[in-house]
Design a protein around this motif. Structure first.
Motif, mmCIF file in Angstrom:
data_model
loop_
_atom_site.group_PDB
_atom_site.id
_atom_site.type_symbol
_atom_site.label_atom_id
_atom_site.label_comp_id
_atom_site.label_asym_id
_atom_site.label_seq_id
_atom_site.Cartn_x
_atom_site.Cartn_y
_atom_site.Cartn_z
ATOM 1 N N ALA A 203 0.833 -1.211 0.000
ATOM 2 C CA ALA A 203 0.000 0.000 0.000
ATOM 3 C C ALA A 203 0.864 1.257 0.000
ATOM 4 O O ALA A 203 0.554 2.240 -0.675
ATOM 5 C CB ALA A 203 -0.933 -0.008 1.219
ATOM 6 N N ILE A 204 1.958 1.223 0.752
ATOM 7 C CA ILE A 204 2.880 2.367 0.771
ATOM 8 C C ILE A 204 3.487 2.585 -0.605
ATOM 9 O O ILE A 204 3.589 3.713 -1.091
ATOM 10 C CB ILE A 204 3.978 2.142 1.820
ATOM 11 C CG1 ILE A 204 3.380 2.187 3.233
ATOM 12 C CG2 ILE A 204 5.082 3.184 1.702
ATOM 13 C CD1 ILE A 204 4.360 1.850 4.326
ATOM 14 N N ARG A 205 3.891 1.489 -1.254
ATOM 15 C CA ARG A 205 4.487 1.610 -2.592
ATOM 16 C C ARG A 205 3.476 2.187 -3.587
ATOM 17 O O ARG A 205 3.804 3.083 -4.379
ATOM 18 C CB ARG A 205 4.960 0.238 -3.060
ATOM 19 C CG ARG A 205 5.551 0.237 -4.465
ATOM 20 C CD ARG A 205 5.958 -1.160 -4.881
ATOM 21 N NE ARG A 205 4.872 -2.099 -4.802
ATOM 22 C CZ ARG A 205 3.903 -2.203 -5.729
ATOM 23 N NH1 ARG A 205 3.924 -1.411 -6.795
ATOM 24 N NH2 ARG A 205 2.959 -3.094 -5.596
ATOM 25 N N ILE B 177 -2.399 6.511 3.259
ATOM 26 C CA ILE B 177 -2.550 5.063 3.399
ATOM 27 C C ILE B 177 -3.446 4.778 4.594
ATOM 28 O O ILE B 177 -3.320 5.406 5.645
ATOM 29 C CB ILE B 177 -1.183 4.393 3.602
ATOM 30 C CG1 ILE B 177 -0.264 4.744 2.428
ATOM 31 C CG2 ILE B 177 -1.320 2.883 3.713
ATOM 32 C CD1 ILE B 177 1.159 4.307 2.644
ATOM 33 N N SER B 178 -4.332 3.812 4.437
ATOM 34 C CA SER B 178 -5.222 3.438 5.533
ATOM 35 C C SER B 178 -4.404 2.848 6.687
ATOM 36 O O SER B 178 -3.500 2.039 6.480
ATOM 37 C CB SER B 178 -6.246 2.401 5.053
ATOM 38 O OG SER B 178 -7.014 1.921 6.137
ATOM 39 N N THR B 179 -4.723 3.261 7.903
ATOM 40 C CA THR B 179 -3.997 2.794 9.089
ATOM 41 C C THR B 179 -4.787 1.756 9.869
ATOM 42 O O THR B 179 -4.483 1.477 11.019
ATOM 43 C CB THR B 179 -3.659 3.982 10.011
ATOM 44 O OG1 THR B 179 -4.878 4.675 10.352
ATOM 45 C CG2 THR B 179 -2.708 4.946 9.333
ATOM 46 N N GLU B 180 -5.808 1.169 9.240
ATOM 47 C CA GLU B 180 -6.580 0.137 9.924
ATOM 48 C C GLU B 180 -5.741 -1.128 10.065
ATOM 49 O O GLU B 180 -4.953 -1.468 9.197
ATOM 50 C CB GLU B 180 -7.863 -0.179 9.146
ATOM 51 C CG GLU B 180 -8.835 1.004 9.061
ATOM 52 C CD GLU B 180 -10.079 0.642 8.268
ATOM 53 O OE1 GLU B 180 -10.132 -0.506 7.775
ATOM 54 O OE2 GLU B 180 -10.967 1.486 8.144
ATOM 55 N N GLY B 181 -5.922 -1.827 11.178
ATOM 56 C CA GLY B 181 -5.179 -3.064 11.389
ATOM 57 C C GLY B 181 -4.623 -3.135 12.796
ATOM 58 O O GLY B 181 -4.854 -2.251 13.625
ATOM 59 N N GLU C 149 1.834 5.018 9.688
ATOM 60 C CA GLU C 149 1.575 6.321 10.310
ATOM 61 C C GLU C 149 2.746 7.270 10.091
ATOM 62 O O GLU C 149 2.553 8.468 9.853
ATOM 63 C CB GLU C 149 1.312 6.132 11.799
ATOM 64 C CG GLU C 149 -0.006 5.420 12.093
ATOM 65 C CD GLU C 149 -0.193 5.126 13.574
ATOM 66 O OE1 GLU C 149 0.804 5.243 14.317
ATOM 67 O OE2 GLU C 149 -1.319 4.784 13.976
ATOM 68 N N THR C 150 3.968 6.742 10.148
ATOM 69 C CA THR C 150 5.153 7.576 9.892
ATOM 70 C C THR C 150 5.155 8.081 8.456
ATOM 71 O O THR C 150 5.473 9.245 8.191
ATOM 72 C CB THR C 150 6.435 6.771 10.166
ATOM 73 O OG1 THR C 150 6.416 6.311 11.513
ATOM 74 C CG2 THR C 150 7.669 7.631 9.958
#
Length: 508
Positions: A232-234, A249-253, A263-264
């Motif tokens: 997802a980051i890529r 990017i979604s931070t769910e998980g 988050e960073t």
């Protein structure tokens, strides 16, 4: 050559995708563990079989001993009934009856024939020593002793092998009851070692193949699941450009390292977006500020070219305006260069002990001299020493002083005081004031509060941005107090000389 091949192998491994490397590592470790376990079990299958059979022989021995202790009459049928659920064969010889009893009726093995009479001391002993088999008689009957030791129950344990390579495990012991002395032998044939090992290895091979395939499939699933945030980051990084920094990017998980990385990354993009927005705004404002004086200069140059050559009044007016705009551009460029050097960390304050009181008094004297029509007051009871760059400190105070002159028509008050840790200098006016919603942007570059009322007031909107940089470089803080229609007060807070660290930064 081997070293070169190893280097090529590791180089190829390092160039693999992370998901493939995790899969190979996970599957490889599981495979090695499984093969090692299988190898260990194959090596120990014979001892495992003997351990299982030894337990069965001991259990059969205990059953027979318990039956003999009960005083029930001994017979072949009684032994057969007693051991009908067991694969163990038993022979019992009663010395008092001089009779041999069997749990089996066919194929009587030679070593269970009529035993010799034990010695008298064995008969009288409460727990006689276990009887031994005679090797000579065994060899005559086609058997050879392959192993002999004492079992955990104190009986003699034999491993016998026939001429046809058939192995037998046998336990031999005396048992004494009130009716007399008995010799008990429990025995059972061991499975064919070669066949058993081959059968076991074939089953283990099938289990290993299934386990290895499952390990690589599970490793692939785990690696993809673990690296999903990285994918997802890529993807987000590929979508992000200078024109579009809104992607996140979604931070769910679960709360793990991958979520921290996500988050960073989002925080980094937030800072980049803010920075680009400020940069774009800065470029736009700078262009606007530079375009105005250039347009004025071009206009007056055209005016001189058309009519000013023969009209002294027009010529003088044009020259005055051009000089004014040139000075404005020169001041703007100096301020821009100051901020640019500060951003690039090419500008640092030269710190030394400076009297905040004397600097504020000097500001009041110079402002009073230049603006004799204004009432400018100073109040400072005690000497206040700070570590500062004297030139930057004067520049800071003049920024506040000029703003007070521009935005107020009444008196201006400059004050200096200190407490146990900090020194303060305040510049207060009684002018138009600043609305509360505008205070958060006062120190933004090119921002000017209430532009609709300040069009006629000269300035670039960079003064307070420079003031903020100077105060931050000295480890200080700017405090703003203002009420619309009543005036504004700017308070610069600096650590006192004795509170400064060696690097010139305040320790508050």
């Amino acid at each position: 050559m081997l070293r070169k091949n190893k280097k090529k192998l590791f180089a190829g491994f390092d160039q693999m995708a992370i998901a493939k490397r995790i899969t190979l590592l996970y599957g490889g470790i599981f495979t090695l563990s499984l093969l090692f376990l299988s190898f260990f079990m194959v090596l120990n299958i014979s001892s495992m079989q003997q351990s299982t059979m030894r337990k069965e022989l001991l259990e059969a021995m205990e059953l027979v001993e318990g039956y003999l202790d009960s005083g029930e009459p001994l017979s072949d049928e009684a032994l057969e009934t007693l051991l009908q659920e067991s694969y163990v064969e038993v022979s019992v010889f009663s010395y008092s009856e001089d009779e041999m009893y069997y749990s089996h009726h066919k194929n009587v093995i030679p070593f269970v024939h009529h035993p010799e009479e034990p010695e008298e001391k064995e008969k009288k002993s409460r727990k006689p020593e276990p009887p031994s088999l005679r090797e000579k008689e065994l060899k005559e009957n086609g058997f050879e002793i392959m192993g002999k030791k004492e079992s955990p129950g104190g009986d003699l344990e034999y491993i016998l092998e026939s001429e046809s390579n058939q192995q037998i495990m046998l336990l031999s012991a005396y048992h004494k009851t009130e009716e007399g002395l008995y010799r008990i032998q429990t025995f059972r044939m061991l499975a064919d070692g070669g066949y058993m090992i081959l059968n076991f290895m074939s089953k283990m091979l099938i289990a290993d193949i299934i386990g290895i395939c499952c390990a690589f499939l599970i490793g692939r699933y785990i690696s993809r699941r673990m690296l999903r945030p990285m994918a997802a980051i890529r993807e987000a990084a590929e979508r992000i450009s200078i024109e579009d920094l809104s992607q996140r990017i979604s931070t769910e998980g679960p709360e793990d390292e991958m979520k921290e990385l996500t988050e960073t990354f989002n925080s980094m993009i937030d800072r980049l977006e803010t920075s680009f927005q400020k940069q774009n705004q800065f470029i736009s404002d700078a262009s606007h500020e530079l375009r105005t004086p250039i347009s004025v200069i071009q206009g007056y140059a055209s005016l001189i070219n058309r009519w000013g050559k023969s009209d002294p009044a027009i010529l003088q007016e044009s020259i005055d305006s051009i000089l004014t705009e040139t000075e404005h551009m020169s001041a703007l460029i100096r301020q821009l260069l100051f901020l640019a050097k500060g951003d690039q960390k090419r500008l640092s304050p030269q710190l030394r002990s400076v009297s905040l009181t004397e600097s504020a008094e000097e500001l009041v004297r110079e402002m009073s001299m230049l603006h004799q029509d204004r009432e400018i007051l100073f109040q400072g009871e005690t000497e206040t020493e700070i570590l500062a760059d004297e030139d930057m400190l004067k520049q800071l105070l003049w920024i506040h002083g000029e703003n007070a002159l521009k935005y107020s028509a009444g008196k201006i008050e400059v004050s200096v005081w200190k407490d146990d840790a900090y020194g303060y200098v305040s510049v207060r006016d009684h002018g138009i004031g600043i609305a509360e919603e505008e205070r958060s942007r006062l120190f933004d570059r090119f921002y000017r509060a209430d532009k609709s009322r300040n069009k006629e007031i000269a300035g670039t909107g960079l003064g307070l941005a420079i003031a903020s940089w100077i105060v931050d470089a000295h480890g200080g803080e700017i405090i703003v107090k203002s009420t619309v229609g009543e005036g504004s007060e700017f308070i610069d807070k600096f650590p006192l000389h004795q509170r400064m660290n060696e690097d010139g930064k305040g320790d508050f």
